[in-house]
Design a protein around this motif. Structure first.
Motif, PDB file in Angstrom:
ATOM      1  N   CYS A  21       6.699  11.586 -27.975  1.00 24.26           N
ATOM      2  CA  CYS A  21       7.578  11.732 -26.829  1.00 24.26           C
ATOM      3  C   CYS A  21       7.439  13.105 -26.206  1.00 24.26           C
ATOM      4  O   CYS A  21       8.172  14.022 -26.542  1.00 24.26           O
ATOM      5  CB  CYS A  21       9.023  11.466 -27.238  1.00 24.26           C
ATOM      6  SG  CYS A  21       9.521  12.319 -28.732  1.00 24.26           S
ATOM      7  N   CYS A  53      11.930  11.177 -30.878  1.00 19.18           N
ATOM      8  CA  CYS A  53      12.985  12.040 -31.373  1.00 19.18           C
ATOM      9  C   CYS A  53      14.321  11.435 -30.927  1.00 19.18           C
ATOM     10  O   CYS A  53      14.362  10.544 -30.091  1.00 19.18           O
ATOM     11  CB  CYS A  53      12.845  13.467 -30.842  1.00 19.18           C
ATOM     12  SG  CYS A  53      13.199  13.642 -29.093  1.00 19.18           S
ATOM     13  N   CYS A  56      14.926  11.414 -27.119  1.00 16.07           N
ATOM     14  CA  CYS A  56      14.126  10.468 -26.350  1.00 16.07           C
ATOM     15  C   CYS A  56      14.546   9.029 -26.639  1.00 16.07           C
ATOM     16  O   CYS A  56      14.536   8.184 -25.742  1.00 16.07           O
ATOM     17  CB  CYS A  56      12.640  10.653 -26.660  1.00 16.07           C
ATOM     18  SG  CYS A  56      11.966  12.180 -25.975  1.00 16.07           S
TER      19      CYS A  56
HETATM   20 ZN   LIG Z   1      11.388  13.336 -27.789  1.00 13.83          ZN
END
Ligand SMILES: [Zn+2]
Lengths: 77, 159
Positions: A21, A53, A56
């Motif tokens: 991400c 993560c 995200c």
């Molecule tokens: Zn992320």
């Protein structure tokens, strides 16, 4: 975990430990991108599987929610 | 003034009759509440993932506009009441993407999209009898917990 689960093994979309991400903003209109992280039943894949993560993953969830609101994606039946 | 991205789903019956007039429906709602329209264009015409207000397809108008902090409530209210607008979504944004400015400019005054496919109405008998989730309120909303992002203008589901 001795027994194999009956459900399909769900390998991460990317190798473990690699975050995929780099894009901080997920656009709800970018269905090509979003649907990569959804199951065939139009459900959001788990964070373990998307390798996002937390931030995200949250944005993905928000984008899916928006896309559903405007009829771009189905609600899960 | 705040910057917003606004998506409007228009009834294809209105679009079919006159695209420009249909687009004006959206622009008028924004302008009525002091919104300054920066871009507005036909983003797509597509089949809906589920019926909305008895329609199976819709024309998507993507806009960027500036408006005062209090304007969104009025815009939302008018969009809600206008039966030609099937659904809408507003997001607070930082700016207008350059590609949007280009694409919006490319859609000139004489732009006329191909007429939307005719099969956009839910079969009447089905929608009356069958209890299909054609009304907005019937759409089950899931994972609506904990959505506190900085640009959360869209969290209201249409009641
Ligand atoms: Zn992320």
């Amino acid at each position: 975990m001795a027994m194999k689960s009956a459900s399909k093994p769900r390998a991460p979309l990317v190798p473990m430990g690699k975050k995929r991400c780099d894009d901080p903003r997920i656009d709800y209109k970018d269905l090509t991108y979003i649907t990569k992280f959804m199951t065939p039943q139009a459900q959001i894949q788990s964070r373990r599987r998307t390798s996002f993560c937390a931030q995200c993953q949250r944005q993905l969830k928000q984008a899916v929610k928006r896309a559903r609101h405007v009829g771009l994606l189905p609600f899960v039946g | 003034m705040n910057q917003y991205e606004g998506m409007f789903l228009l009834d294809n019956q209105v679009v079919r009759a006159d695209y420009k007039a249909a687009k004006t429906v959206v622009l008028d709602v924004l302008k009525k509440h002091g919104g300054q329209v920066v871009t507005a264009r036909r983003w797509d015409e597509r089949r809906l993932a589920y019926p909305i207000k008895g329609r199976l397809r819709a024309t998507y108008i993507l806009t960027h506009f500036e408006a005062g902090p209090d304007a969104i409530t009025g815009i939302r209210h008018d969009a809600e009441l206008d039966e030609r607008i099937l659904r809408y979504l507003f997001l607070a944004v930082e700016g207008v993407p350059p590609t949007e400015i280009e694409l919006s400019a490319a859609e000139g005054d004489d732009f006329a999209p191909p007429p939307p496919p005719a099969d956009d109405a839910v079969d009447r008998e089905e929608s009356v009898e069958g209890g299909l989730p054609t009304q907005d309120g019937d759409i089950p909303e899931e994972d609506s917990v904990g959505e506190d992002g900085p640009v959360n203008l869209d969290d209201e589901e249409d009641a």
